[in-house]
Design a protein around this motif. Structure first.
Motif, mmCIF file in Angstrom:
data_model
loop_
_atom_site.group_PDB
_atom_site.id
_atom_site.type_symbol
_atom_site.label_atom_id
_atom_site.label_comp_id
_atom_site.label_asym_id
_atom_site.label_seq_id
_atom_site.Cartn_x
_atom_site.Cartn_y
_atom_site.Cartn_z
ATOM 1 N N TYR A 116 0.817 -1.215 0.000
ATOM 2 C CA TYR A 116 0.000 0.000 0.000
ATOM 3 C C TYR A 116 0.855 1.272 0.000
ATOM 4 O O TYR A 116 0.371 2.342 0.353
ATOM 5 C CB TYR A 116 -0.933 0.015 1.215
ATOM 6 N N ARG A 117 2.104 1.146 -0.393
ATOM 7 C CA ARG A 117 3.055 2.263 -0.343
ATOM 8 C C ARG A 117 2.515 3.523 -1.006
ATOM 9 O O ARG A 117 2.546 4.616 -0.433
ATOM 10 C CB ARG A 117 4.369 1.844 -1.009
ATOM 11 N N LYS A 118 1.996 3.400 -2.216
ATOM 12 C CA LYS A 118 1.533 4.580 -2.942
ATOM 13 C C LYS A 118 0.357 5.241 -2.233
ATOM 14 O O LYS A 118 0.241 6.473 -2.209
ATOM 15 C CB LYS A 118 1.145 4.197 -4.373
ATOM 16 N N LYS A 119 -0.502 4.423 -1.652
ATOM 17 C CA LYS A 119 -1.640 4.969 -0.929
ATOM 18 C C LYS A 119 -1.175 5.763 0.287
ATOM 19 O O LYS A 119 -1.668 6.865 0.557
ATOM 20 C CB LYS A 119 -2.571 3.834 -0.508
ATOM 21 N N TYR A 120 -0.203 5.218 1.012
ATOM 22 C CA TYR A 120 0.312 5.918 2.188
ATOM 23 C C TYR A 120 1.030 7.210 1.794
ATOM 24 O O TYR A 120 0.895 8.233 2.468
ATOM 25 C CB TYR A 120 1.271 5.010 2.962
ATOM 26 N N LEU A 121 1.788 7.162 0.726
ATOM 27 C CA LEU A 121 2.520 8.361 0.303
ATOM 28 C C LEU A 121 1.566 9.466 -0.144
ATOM 29 O O LEU A 121 1.824 10.648 0.093
ATOM 30 C CB LEU A 121 3.502 8.015 -0.823
ATOM 31 N N ARG A 122 0.463 9.093 -0.790
ATOM 32 C CA ARG A 122 -0.535 10.099 -1.148
ATOM 33 C C ARG A 122 -1.120 10.739 0.107
ATOM 34 O O ARG A 122 -1.294 11.963 0.179
ATOM 35 C CB ARG A 122 -1.663 9.458 -1.956
ATOM 36 N N ALA A 123 -1.416 9.912 1.109
ATOM 37 C CA ALA A 123 -1.960 10.446 2.354
ATOM 38 C C ALA A 123 -0.960 11.367 3.041
ATOM 39 O O ALA A 123 -1.338 12.422 3.576
ATOM 40 C CB ALA A 123 -2.354 9.303 3.291
ATOM 41 N N VAL A 124 0.321 11.003 3.027
ATOM 42 C CA VAL A 124 1.352 11.856 3.624
ATOM 43 C C VAL A 124 1.409 13.194 2.906
ATOM 44 O O VAL A 124 1.473 14.261 3.536
ATOM 45 C CB VAL A 124 2.734 11.160 3.578
ATOM 46 N N SER A 125 1.378 13.166 1.575
ATOM 47 C CA SER A 125 1.415 14.407 0.800
ATOM 48 C C SER A 125 0.237 15.305 1.160
ATOM 49 O O SER A 125 0.398 16.515 1.353
ATOM 50 C CB SER A 125 1.397 14.073 -0.697
ATOM 51 N N ARG A 126 -0.934 14.707 1.265
ATOM 52 C CA ARG A 126 -2.121 15.495 1.597
ATOM 53 C C ARG A 126 -2.072 16.005 3.041
ATOM 54 O O ARG A 126 -2.461 17.142 3.315
ATOM 55 C CB ARG A 126 -3.377 14.653 1.365
ATOM 56 N N LEU A 127 -1.575 15.172 3.953
ATOM 57 C CA LEU A 127 -1.488 15.600 5.347
ATOM 58 C C LEU A 127 -0.471 16.721 5.516
ATOM 59 O O LEU A 127 -0.682 17.639 6.316
ATOM 60 C CB LEU A 127 -1.126 14.407 6.235
ATOM 61 N N ILE A 128 0.622 16.665 4.772
ATOM 62 C CA ILE A 128 1.596 17.763 4.816
ATOM 63 C C ILE A 128 0.936 19.069 4.378
ATOM 64 O O ILE A 128 1.109 20.120 5.004
ATOM 65 C CB ILE A 128 2.817 17.438 3.927
ATOM 66 N N SER A 129 0.145 19.005 3.312
ATOM 67 C CA SER A 129 -0.551 20.202 2.838
ATOM 68 C C SER A 129 -1.493 20.749 3.908
ATOM 69 O O SER A 129 -1.554 21.961 4.146
ATOM 70 C CB SER A 129 -1.328 19.872 1.560
#
Length: 371
Positions: free
Chosen positions: A348-361
């Motif tokens: 689920y790496r890509k899913k987690y990285l998308r969530a991290v990107s959005r949470l950073i924003s």
């Protein structure tokens, strides 16, 4: 345009009636009517149009994808026009032919796939629906398979954001659903971080469901969009965590008491770990309703999540926060450390990285409130 609905009444959001409002005491009920009414782009993308999409000049695949979708929108709406942009959008394997009925936008997080999908929805004449993959599976759970097919089959366009297959049951269900919709003449458009023929890899025994996955792949023309995460094009990283005192003071109205620009509602405050536990008691279809009336969210004690089920629920929750542009103020670890290295190395790496990107924003927006 149908506006996203409102939740049924919550419990007292302040628990005992004192202190900042808390999400952890809310248990919203979500009706089937609300699930249907919310099949429109979320507030963040309510004004998304092809003209407001800003492609990276260094990535021609972004402007090519925009042009193709604009042409498809015109064709599906009866406005005519040839699909001139298809030549530059090659399916994997080198074929330029548009195989299948739908369009499938494949690419990394932050390249504007959701903006383009929302633009396609806004600029294509209806009837039409728009939702995340999770929202459609939730709809099947609420209405049943037959009624869901009956409703969606009346649409001209069905847009599916964040197309993902996390288990074998979803694979069979979605394969059957899309087959029925295609047979009914419905136009399909989807986004994902994974090519159609690679769905499910690293998550379950995808080889055992190869026929269904290949059938899904055949429904779409895969369009690759390359580029960097636009949320971090300027090199910005996760902001430094705030102190507990700062997060708490803001939630209590002791700092910058003006309302959050563009949002009504209250400032909420929760301890991170209890909130993650609370999410496990709610079906993900309720996470949007959980955020009704939330102007900002303070999270005390952000820490890395180790359990995969909890992490996947957190991904959905972050998506709903991002959909609503809710600023998040955090203490504890930085936003880019919320998932453990072990999780980031998994399927689920890509899913987690998308969530991290959005949470950073979202945490950047939160930190700006108390800067």
């Amino acid at each position: 345009m149908v506006e996203r609905g409102h939740a049924e009444p919550h419990d007292d959001p302040r628990g005992l009636g004192t202190g900042p409002a808390s999400l952890a005491v809310r248990r919203p009920a979500v009706s089937a009517d609300r699930l249907i009414g919310e099949l429109v782009p979320p507030p963040r993308f309510a004004s998304a149009r092809f003209s407001t999409y800003l492609p990276d000049p260094a990535e021609p695949s972004q402007s090519a994808a925009r042009d193709l979708l604009a042409e498809r929108s015109a064709a599906w709406s009866g406005r005519g026009g040839k699909e001139r942009g298809r030549r530059g959008l090659l399916r994997r394997g080198g074929s330029g032919a548009a195989e299948g009925r739908g369009v499938y936008l494949d690419g990394g997080y932050g390249v504007g796939k959701t903006h383009l999908l929302a633009s396609l929805w806004h600029e294509t004449e209806g009837p039409k629906v728009y939702g995340t993959f999770v929202e459609y599976t939730n709809l099947v759970g609420a209405l049943g398979f037959g009624p869901t097919v009956a409703h969606l089959a009346t649409q001209r366009l069905v847009c599916i954001d964040e197309f993902e297959l996390d288990d074998p049951g979803d694979t069979v269900l979605v394969s059957t659903l899309l087959t029925r919709l295609a047979e009914a003449g419905v136009q399909l458009a989807a986004t994902s971080n994974t090519l159609p023929d690679q769905l499910g890899e690293g998550r379950f025994a995808a080889a055992d469901f190869l026929r269904e996955i290949q059938g899904l792949s055949a429904r779409f023309t895969a369009v690759r969009i390359d580029g960097r995460d636009y949320r971090r094009r300027d090199g910005a990283s996760a902001p430094e965590p705030l102190s507990d005192e700062t997060v708490r003071k803001y939630a209590e109205g002791g700092l910058h008491t003006a309302p959050v620009p563009g949002l009504g509602g209250e400032r909420f405050l929760d301890a991170f770990d209890p909130l993650v536990t609370h999410l496990s008691t709610l079906h993900p279809s309720r996470y949007g309703a959980l955020l009704d009336g939330v102007a900002s969210l303070g999270l005390l004690g952000l820490l890395p999540v180790e359990d995969q089920n909890a992490a996947l629920r957190l991904v959905v929750f972050v998506d709903r926060l991002y959909d609503r542009s809710i600023p998040v103020l955090t203490s504890g670890v930085a936003a880019d450390q919320v998932f453990t290295p072990e999780l980031l190395a998994g399927g689920y790496r890509k899913k987690y990285l998308r969530a991290v990107s959005r949470l950073i924003s979202l945490t950047q927006a939160g930190s700006a409130l108390v800067a």
